[in-house]
Design a protein around this motif. Structure first.
Motif, PDB file in Angstrom:
ATOM      1  N   ASP A 185      34.914  54.479  50.432  1.00 24.73           N
ATOM      2  CA  ASP A 185      35.024  55.209  51.728  1.00 24.73           C
ATOM      3  C   ASP A 185      34.772  54.458  52.814  1.00 24.73           C
ATOM      4  O   ASP A 185      35.443  54.383  54.028  1.00 24.73           O
ATOM      5  CB  ASP A 185      34.153  56.387  51.726  1.00 24.73           C
ATOM      6  CG  ASP A 185      34.923  57.658  50.735  1.00 24.73           C
ATOM      7  OD1 ASP A 185      36.091  57.432  50.316  1.00 24.73           O
ATOM      8  OD2 ASP A 185      34.094  58.481  50.287  1.00 24.73           O
TER       9      ASP A 185
ATOM     10  N   TYR B  78      37.011  53.393  55.859  1.00 22.31           N
ATOM     11  CA  TYR B  78      36.694  53.691  57.415  1.00 22.31           C
ATOM     12  C   TYR B  78      36.634  52.360  58.024  1.00 22.31           C
ATOM     13  O   TYR B  78      37.177  52.564  59.325  1.00 22.31           O
ATOM     14  CB  TYR B  78      35.105  54.330  57.243  1.00 22.31           C
ATOM     15  CG  TYR B  78      34.308  54.316  58.535  1.00 22.31           C
ATOM     16  CD1 TYR B  78      34.554  55.195  59.707  1.00 22.31           C
ATOM     17  CD2 TYR B  78      33.466  53.073  58.845  1.00 22.31           C
ATOM     18  CE1 TYR B  78      34.133  55.194  60.888  1.00 22.31           C
ATOM     19  CE2 TYR B  78      32.609  53.407  60.126  1.00 22.31           C
ATOM     20  CZ  TYR B  78      33.308  54.128  61.191  1.00 22.31           C
ATOM     21  OH  TYR B  78      32.620  54.393  62.376  1.00 22.31           O
TER      22      TYR B  78
ATOM     23  N   GLU C 295      31.456  56.140  47.823  1.00 21.39           N
ATOM     24  CA  GLU C 295      31.133  55.795  49.265  1.00 21.39           C
ATOM     25  C   GLU C 295      31.385  54.465  49.651  1.00 21.39           C
ATOM     26  O   GLU C 295      31.651  54.051  51.078  1.00 21.39           O
ATOM     27  CB  GLU C 295      29.462  56.126  49.391  1.00 21.39           C
ATOM     28  CG  GLU C 295      29.203  57.531  49.487  1.00 21.39           C
ATOM     29  CD  GLU C 295      27.846  57.998  49.961  1.00 21.39           C
ATOM     30  OE1 GLU C 295      26.962  56.800  50.344  1.00 21.39           O
ATOM     31  OE2 GLU C 295      27.250  59.097  49.876  1.00 21.39           O
TER      32      GLU C 295
END
Length: 254
Positions: A35, A39, A32
């Motif tokens: 990620d 992002y 995450e």
């Protein structure tokens, strides 16, 4: 400036604003975190940053001479604008070189990173606006703060050099100023704890701002707050606040 000064020749003062923001996020796994960095890179790529700087140059009344932009691997982006106070006049001859004393620049750099132990990821943005002459970048602060999710903000403003009035007296400042906070919307300031370190003798102004309230859901990446037990929420909230306080203070406290 509301009351324009009468000067002898060109305004030689150089004004530099350094604007830095930090956005902190909780990502519970290493995947995450990666990620989140991906992002952020997509959200604040060089194209979007270019649009923000274009608006900044419009607000200060500058003319863009050249744009350089770059997205980096694995993360981060940079954009640089070379600007001038007035539109350049074309040279009469193709080989003629025209030097403009009022050339200045606007730059932005991003620095996404994550903490190895606390599942916290941090996105930092540095914007520098250097102008020469009558242009002052302070009027762009509300726009810059609103353009990013700003948990911590640090700002430096300095006026260098001197110019002369029509009687030849040196002027080391061409506008009245007591604090950077005077140029920020009071409604924005209500959301932050802020303090100044100003050296008036050197025309050097520094302000730091820390967001007062944390809405935990806004800091969870791909996680709903109700998926977390109360003790976990409390731990994440504590880690976020500690990280923000240390960044705000500029030192390791805990």
């Amino acid at each position: 400036m509301q009351n324009k000064l009468k000067l002898y020749g060109f305004n030689n003062l150089t004004k530099a604003l350094s604007f830095n923001i930090y956005d902190v996020c909780y990502a519970k796994t290493e995947r995450e975190q990666r990620d989140y960095i991906k992002y952020i890179d997509q959200q604040y790529n060089s194209e979007r940053l270019t649009g923000i700087l274009e608006r900044v140059t419009e607000m200060i009344g500058a003319h863009v001479l050249h744009i350089s932009k770059q997205d980096y691997d694995p993360q981060g982006a940079s954009v640089t604008f070379l600007i001038a106070e007035e539109h350049m006049k074309p040279a009469l001859e193709p080989d003629t070189i025209v030097a403009h004393l009022d050339k200045s620049h606007v730059t932005v750099h991003t620095y996404p990173e994550y903490h190895p132990d606390t599942c916290l990821a941090t996105f930092r943005v540095d914007i520098d606006v250097a102008t020469c002459g009558e242009i002052t970048p302070l009027s762009t602060l509300d726009y810059l703060i609103g353009s990013f999710d700003s948990d911590i903000i640090t700002m430096d403003y300095r006026v260098r050099g001197f110019t002369r009035d029509i009687e030849g007296k040196k002027l080391f400042m061409d506008h009245h100023m007591t604090s950077i906070q005077d140029f920020i919307d009071p409604k924005t300031l209500e959301r932050y704890d802020a303090y100044d370190i100003n050296v008036y003798q050197s025309n050097l102004f520094h302000t730091r701002m820390l967001l007062k309230e944390i809405d935990l859901q806004n800091y969870l990446f791909n996680t709903d707050i109700y998926e977390l037990p109360p003790k976990t929420r409390l731990k994440i909230h504590s880690d976020l606040r500690r990280e923000m306080i240390e960044i705000f203070s500029g030192k390791n406290i805990y």
